[in-house]
Scaffold this motif. Structure first.
Motif, short mmCIF file in Angstrom:
data_model
loop_
_atom_site.label_atom_id
_atom_site.label_comp_id
_atom_site.label_asym_id
_atom_site.label_seq_id
_atom_site.Cartn_x
_atom_site.Cartn_y
_atom_site.Cartn_z
N ARG A 33 0.82 -1.22 0.00
CA ARG A 33 0.00 0.00 0.00
C ARG A 33 0.85 1.26 0.00
N GLY A 38 0.84 4.24 -3.27
CA GLY A 38 -0.45 3.65 -3.57
C GLY A 38 -0.94 3.85 -4.99
N THR A 43 -3.46 -2.04 -6.07
CA THR A 43 -2.94 -1.88 -4.71
C THR A 43 -4.07 -2.04 -3.68
N GLN A 45 -6.64 -1.55 -0.80
CA GLN A 45 -7.24 -0.38 -0.14
C GLN A 45 -8.18 -0.79 0.99
N LEU A 137 -5.81 3.12 4.12
CA LEU A 137 -6.48 1.81 4.20
C LEU A 137 -7.77 1.92 4.99
#
Length: 270
Positions: A33, A38, A43, A45, A137
């Motif tokens: 991440r 990112g 990637t 999330q 995230l």
């Protein structure tokens, strides 16, 4: 009309199942991440973890450079990231976690790599469910892998158009269920999604163009390679001539023909 390639960046759900090497999984997710802030396709999330391992996952995330946001810090970050209509602020695209924290006036450790918002459930108004091209995230907890499976499907259908799914697990039955049921172009197993999806240290074809839809749009949902961008001319010969020339077993040829007929029949039914 020329064929269309839908190559999306994606916002990947990643599930940590209780049988996984949790330390390895968390390290892979944080590294993935944070890499290139990112921006790489696929990637991670959305991080989904089983409740039974939640405490361990939280601790390892913090150890590896994750900062869990308080509610007040979430409001500050969102004011920076999505000031209008839930659309990402272009100024924030590709910025690292320290830059985001500084601009949002959030105090974080100098080793911070990702910013984490823990969400109790997913809903349409949740701004953290929108795609963010920066190291943020959304962290969800589910009681078991079946609920995590449903959460992943919802994220893939509503927010990600079936781009990519990542899972960390040693349970072959769980892996099989995820592989069979998910409307997804590729599934990354026990690896950083950002690099593995590109075919780096994985079994996928090396490509930076990742098909982003599994809904029948575009020419493919898989990794697009040079082979997908070429037209192929083919030559057909009667089966009888091949049989006589190459000595193909007649019985096998009959079986192959029946299998082909069944496949064509199913295609016509659809």
């Amino acid at each position: 009309m020329l064929p269309i390639i839908y190559g999306g960046s994606g916002a990947t759900p990643v599930f940590i199942e209780r049988s996984a090497n949790i330390k390895q999984a968390v390290e892979a997710i944080v590294t993935s991440r944070a890499y290139d802030c990112g921006l790489l396709p696929a990637t991670e999330q959305y991080l989904i973890a089983e409740g039974v391992i939640a405490s361990e996952v939280r601790g390892l995330l913090q150890t590896n450079g994750a900062h869990f946001l308080s509610k007040e810090e979430e409001y500050k970050l969102l004011a920076l990231l999505q000031p209008n209509n839930n659309r990402i602020n272009p100024m924030c695209v590709g910025k690292d976690a320290l830059w985001l924290a500084e601009k949002a006036q959030i105090s974080v450790a100098p080793t911070t790599k990702v910013l984490v918002s823990e969400q109790h459930y997913m809903h349409d108004e949740d701004p953290f469910a929108n795609e963010m091209k920066c190291p943020v995230l959304a962290f969800y907890l589910e009681p078991d892998w079946m609920h995590a499976c449903e959460k992943s499907i919802r994220l893939l259908k509503e927010k990600n158009n079936g781009h990519t799914l990542a899972i960390h697990s040693q349970n072959k039955s769980v892996l099989k269920e995820f592989a069979l049921k998910k409307p997804v172009g590729r599934m990354i197993v026990n690896a950083p999604a950002s690099t593995a999806s590109l075919g780096l240290e994985s079994t996928l074809p090396v490509s930076v163009i990742l098909g982003g839809y599994t809904t029948g749009r575009g020419i493919s949902a898989k990794n697009i390679t040079a082979k997908d961008l070429t037209y192929v001319r083919e030559i057909s010969y009667p089966v009888e001539s091949l049989t006589s020339t190459n000595g193909i077993d007649e019985a096998q040829s009959t079986v192959d023909t029946k299998v082909l007929e069944k496949i064509l029949k199913k295609i016509m039914e659809k």
